[in-house]
Scaffold this motif. Structure first.
Motif, mmCIF file in Angstrom:
data_model
loop_
_atom_site.group_PDB
_atom_site.id
_atom_site.type_symbol
_atom_site.label_atom_id
_atom_site.label_comp_id
_atom_site.label_asym_id
_atom_site.label_seq_id
_atom_site.Cartn_x
_atom_site.Cartn_y
_atom_site.Cartn_z
ATOM 1 N N ASN A 118 0.844 -1.194 0.000
ATOM 2 C CA ASN A 118 0.000 0.000 0.000
ATOM 3 C C ASN A 118 0.883 1.249 0.000
ATOM 4 O OD1 ASN A 118 -1.896 2.006 0.492
ATOM 5 N ND2 ASN A 118 -2.423 1.301 2.545
ATOM 6 N N ASN A 119 1.343 1.659 -1.183
ATOM 7 C CA ASN A 119 2.198 2.840 -1.293
ATOM 8 C C ASN A 119 1.751 3.678 -2.490
ATOM 9 O OD1 ASN A 119 4.176 2.262 0.832
ATOM 10 N ND2 ASN A 119 4.645 0.494 -0.449
ATOM 11 N N PHE A 120 1.495 4.943 -2.225
ATOM 12 C CA PHE A 120 1.077 5.874 -3.270
ATOM 13 C C PHE A 120 1.881 7.164 -3.139
ATOM 14 C CE2 PHE A 120 -2.573 3.185 -2.428
ATOM 15 C CZ PHE A 120 -3.061 2.910 -3.690
ATOM 16 N N THR A 121 2.206 7.800 -4.265
ATOM 17 C CA THR A 121 2.865 9.102 -4.259
ATOM 18 C C THR A 121 2.062 10.042 -5.141
ATOM 19 O OG1 THR A 121 5.018 8.056 -3.981
ATOM 20 C CG2 THR A 121 5.010 10.345 -4.717
ATOM 21 N N VAL A 122 1.770 11.223 -4.603
ATOM 22 C CA VAL A 122 0.968 12.236 -5.292
ATOM 23 C C VAL A 122 1.821 13.484 -5.435
ATOM 24 C CG1 VAL A 122 -1.143 13.609 -5.178
ATOM 25 C CG2 VAL A 122 -1.118 11.287 -4.239
ATOM 26 N N ASP A 123 1.856 14.080 -6.645
ATOM 27 C CA ASP A 123 2.677 15.281 -6.840
ATOM 28 C C ASP A 123 1.924 16.542 -6.416
ATOM 29 O OD1 ASP A 123 0.976 16.073 -8.933
ATOM 30 O OD2 ASP A 123 2.418 15.593 -10.514
ATOM 31 N N ALA A 124 2.569 17.693 -6.544
ATOM 32 C CA ALA A 124 2.002 18.974 -6.108
ATOM 33 C C ALA A 124 0.767 19.376 -6.903
ATOM 34 C CB ALA A 124 3.053 20.071 -6.220
ATOM 35 N N HIS A 125 0.552 18.763 -8.071
ATOM 36 C CA HIS A 125 -0.628 19.070 -8.899
ATOM 37 C C HIS A 125 -1.718 18.030 -8.710
ATOM 38 C CE1 HIS A 125 1.704 22.180 -10.837
ATOM 39 N NE2 HIS A 125 2.667 21.306 -11.044
ATOM 40 N N CYS A 126 -1.605 17.233 -7.667
ATOM 41 C CA CYS A 126 -2.578 16.194 -7.319
ATOM 42 C C CYS A 126 -2.653 15.075 -8.357
ATOM 43 C CB CYS A 126 -3.970 16.793 -7.088
ATOM 44 S SG CYS A 126 -3.994 17.997 -5.764
ATOM 45 N N ASN A 127 -1.545 14.813 -9.021
ATOM 46 C CA ASN A 127 -1.468 13.680 -9.949
ATOM 47 C C ASN A 127 -0.824 12.498 -9.243
ATOM 48 O OD1 ASN A 127 -2.440 15.126 -12.290
ATOM 49 N ND2 ASN A 127 -0.471 16.171 -12.289
ATOM 50 N N MET A 128 -1.397 11.323 -9.451
ATOM 51 C CA MET A 128 -0.825 10.101 -8.893
ATOM 52 C C MET A 128 0.410 9.765 -9.737
ATOM 53 S SD MET A 128 -1.701 7.784 -6.491
ATOM 54 C CE MET A 128 -3.472 7.920 -6.365
ATOM 55 N N ILE A 129 1.600 9.780 -9.120
ATOM 56 C CA ILE A 129 2.812 9.560 -9.923
ATOM 57 C C ILE A 129 3.463 8.202 -9.660
ATOM 58 C CG2 ILE A 129 3.303 11.989 -10.336
ATOM 59 C CD1 ILE A 129 5.326 11.872 -8.051
ATOM 60 N N SER A 130 3.143 7.558 -8.551
ATOM 61 C CA SER A 130 3.580 6.176 -8.356
ATOM 62 C C SER A 130 2.586 5.475 -7.443
ATOM 63 C CB SER A 130 5.003 6.099 -7.803
ATOM 64 O OG SER A 130 5.034 6.377 -6.447
ATOM 65 N N PHE A 131 2.465 4.156 -7.667
ATOM 66 C CA PHE A 131 1.470 3.406 -6.905
ATOM 67 C C PHE A 131 1.827 1.929 -6.898
ATOM 68 C CE2 PHE A 131 0.146 4.648 -11.119
ATOM 69 C CZ PHE A 131 -0.086 3.437 -11.769
ATOM 70 N N GLU A 132 1.708 1.327 -5.741
ATOM 71 C CA GLU A 132 1.880 -0.107 -5.533
ATOM 72 C C GLU A 132 0.837 -0.505 -4.503
ATOM 73 O OE1 GLU A 132 4.253 -2.190 -7.020
ATOM 74 O OE2 GLU A 132 4.928 -0.471 -8.200
ATOM 75 N N PHE A 133 -0.196 -1.189 -4.949
ATOM 76 C CA PHE A 133 -1.241 -1.642 -4.038
ATOM 77 C C PHE A 133 -1.649 -3.044 -4.470
ATOM 78 C CE2 PHE A 133 -5.590 -2.410 -2.747
ATOM 79 C CZ PHE A 133 -5.575 -2.014 -1.417
ATOM 80 N N VAL A 134 -1.576 -3.996 -3.537
ATOM 81 C CA VAL A 134 -2.002 -5.364 -3.819
ATOM 82 C C VAL A 134 -2.776 -5.872 -2.611
ATOM 83 C CG1 VAL A 134 -1.278 -7.726 -4.359
ATOM 84 C CG2 VAL A 134 0.027 -5.788 -5.262
ATOM 85 N N SER A 135 -3.965 -6.405 -2.855
ATOM 86 C CA SER A 135 -4.799 -6.948 -1.794
ATOM 87 C C SER A 135 -5.415 -8.252 -2.289
ATOM 88 C CB SER A 135 -5.902 -5.949 -1.427
ATOM 89 O OG SER A 135 -6.741 -6.495 -0.436
ATOM 90 N N PHE A 136 -5.068 -9.372 -1.627
ATOM 91 C CA PHE A 136 -5.615 -10.672 -1.992
ATOM 92 C C PHE A 136 -6.723 -11.072 -1.032
ATOM 93 C CE2 PHE A 136 -1.329 -11.022 -3.856
ATOM 94 C CZ PHE A 136 -1.696 -11.296 -5.166
ATOM 95 N N PHE A 137 -7.909 -11.186 -1.537
ATOM 96 C CA PHE A 137 -9.077 -11.695 -0.817
ATOM 97 C C PHE A 137 -9.258 -11.107 0.579
ATOM 98 C CE2 PHE A 137 -11.466 -15.402 -2.596
ATOM 99 C CZ PHE A 137 -11.132 -15.146 -3.906
ATOM 100 N N PRO A 138 -9.557 -9.819 0.660
ATOM 101 C CA PRO A 138 -9.845 -9.241 1.982
ATOM 102 C C PRO A 138 -11.114 -9.870 2.562
ATOM 103 C CG PRO A 138 -10.425 -7.710 0.239
ATOM 104 C CD PRO A 138 -9.755 -8.870 -0.425
ATOM 105 N N PRO A 139 -11.328 -9.731 3.871
ATOM 106 C CA PRO A 139 -12.529 -10.305 4.484
ATOM 107 C C PRO A 139 -13.798 -9.851 3.764
ATOM 108 C CG PRO A 139 -11.066 -9.426 6.156
ATOM 109 C CD PRO A 139 -10.505 -9.018 4.820
ATOM 110 N N MET A 140 -14.707 -10.758 3.556
ATOM 111 C CA MET A 140 -16.039 -10.520 2.978
ATOM 112 C C MET A 140 -16.033 -10.302 1.459
ATOM 113 S SD MET A 140 -17.614 -10.938 5.762
ATOM 114 C CE MET A 140 -19.285 -10.627 5.296
ATOM 115 N N LEU A 141 -14.890 -10.365 0.805
ATOM 116 C CA LEU A 141 -14.850 -10.206 -0.645
ATOM 117 C C LEU A 141 -14.169 -11.411 -1.271
ATOM 118 C CD1 LEU A 141 -13.851 -6.481 -1.327
ATOM 119 C CD2 LEU A 141 -16.043 -7.550 -1.725
ATOM 120 N N ASN A 142 -14.724 -11.905 -2.352
ATOM 121 C CA ASN A 142 -14.109 -12.999 -3.094
ATOM 122 C C ASN A 142 -13.405 -12.437 -4.318
ATOM 123 O OD1 ASN A 142 -14.998 -15.015 -1.359
ATOM 124 N ND2 ASN A 142 -17.002 -15.034 -2.336
ATOM 125 N N ALA A 143 -12.435 -11.579 -4.087
ATOM 126 C CA ALA A 143 -11.714 -10.953 -5.198
ATOM 127 C C ALA A 143 -10.378 -10.427 -4.722
ATOM 128 C CB ALA A 143 -12.553 -9.822 -5.795
#
Length: 182
Positions: A118-143
């Motif tokens: 869960n890592n995100f970087t946002v620049d001064a203009h509110c643009n998402m410039i880097s992102f790493e997010f991985v979630s395997f089967f959180p509670p209550m979701l089959n995805a």
């Protein structure tokens, strides 16, 4: 020509005015039709924008991507919201990542859980410039859900129904992020 207070032509002269420029079987749009068509296109774009932002709040980032057909479904569009990031923010973590819509009909809900990538970087203009997010089967979701920019600088995304894997696309699946101003 119809007046500006009506959308429906009522006389043959009105219809002839709307169809001005017709020659043989070729149809050329008249000026009022072009205005009407541009208005309808703008309205459709605004409806799509509101639908994409549905469920998101001011300060959130809305996201959208096309899912891989290698995941469950037909490669439909996935939309959602990311909360808890600041604008700008250097290497921060989201407090909530949720899928709001999935055209393939699975995996709607909250994907944030402790211990996920869960890592995100946002620049001064509110643009998402880097992102790493991985979630395997959180509670209550089959995805599973993943956003990765380490595989391709343009970014990759995917949502799957497999407990141990999710296929991310780096061409069609490029995620788009939109900051919702407070």
């Amino acid at each position: 020509m119809p007046t500006t207070t009506t959308d429906v032509p009522t006389t043959m002269e009105d219809i002839a005015g709307l169809l001005q420029g017709t020659e043989g079987t070729e149809f050329k749009e008249g000026f009022p039709w072009k205005i009407w068509k541009k208005l309808r296109i703008k309205q459709a774009i605004e409806r799509a924008r509101r639908e994409r932002l549905r469920g998101c709040h001011p300060g959130d980032f809305a996201f959208t991507f096309t899912n891989s057909v290698l995941n469950e479904g037909n490669g439909g569009t996935v939309t959602g919201c990311i909360s808890g990031l600041q604008c700008p923010q250097v290497a921060g973590q989201a407090s909530s990542v949720r899928v709001v819509t999935n055209e393939d009909g699975f995996g709607i809900g909250e994907f944030f859980q402790d211990g996920v990538q869960n890592n995100f970087t946002v620049d001064a203009h509110c643009n998402m410039i880097s992102f790493e997010f991985v979630s395997f089967f959180p509670p209550m979701l089959n995805a599973s859900l993943a956003f990765l920019d380490s595989l391709d600088p343009r970014g990759c995304a995917g949502q799957g129904s497999d407990r141990l894997r999710v296929i991310v696309l780096c061409s069609d699946g490029q995620p788009a992020f939109h900051y919702i101003s407070p």
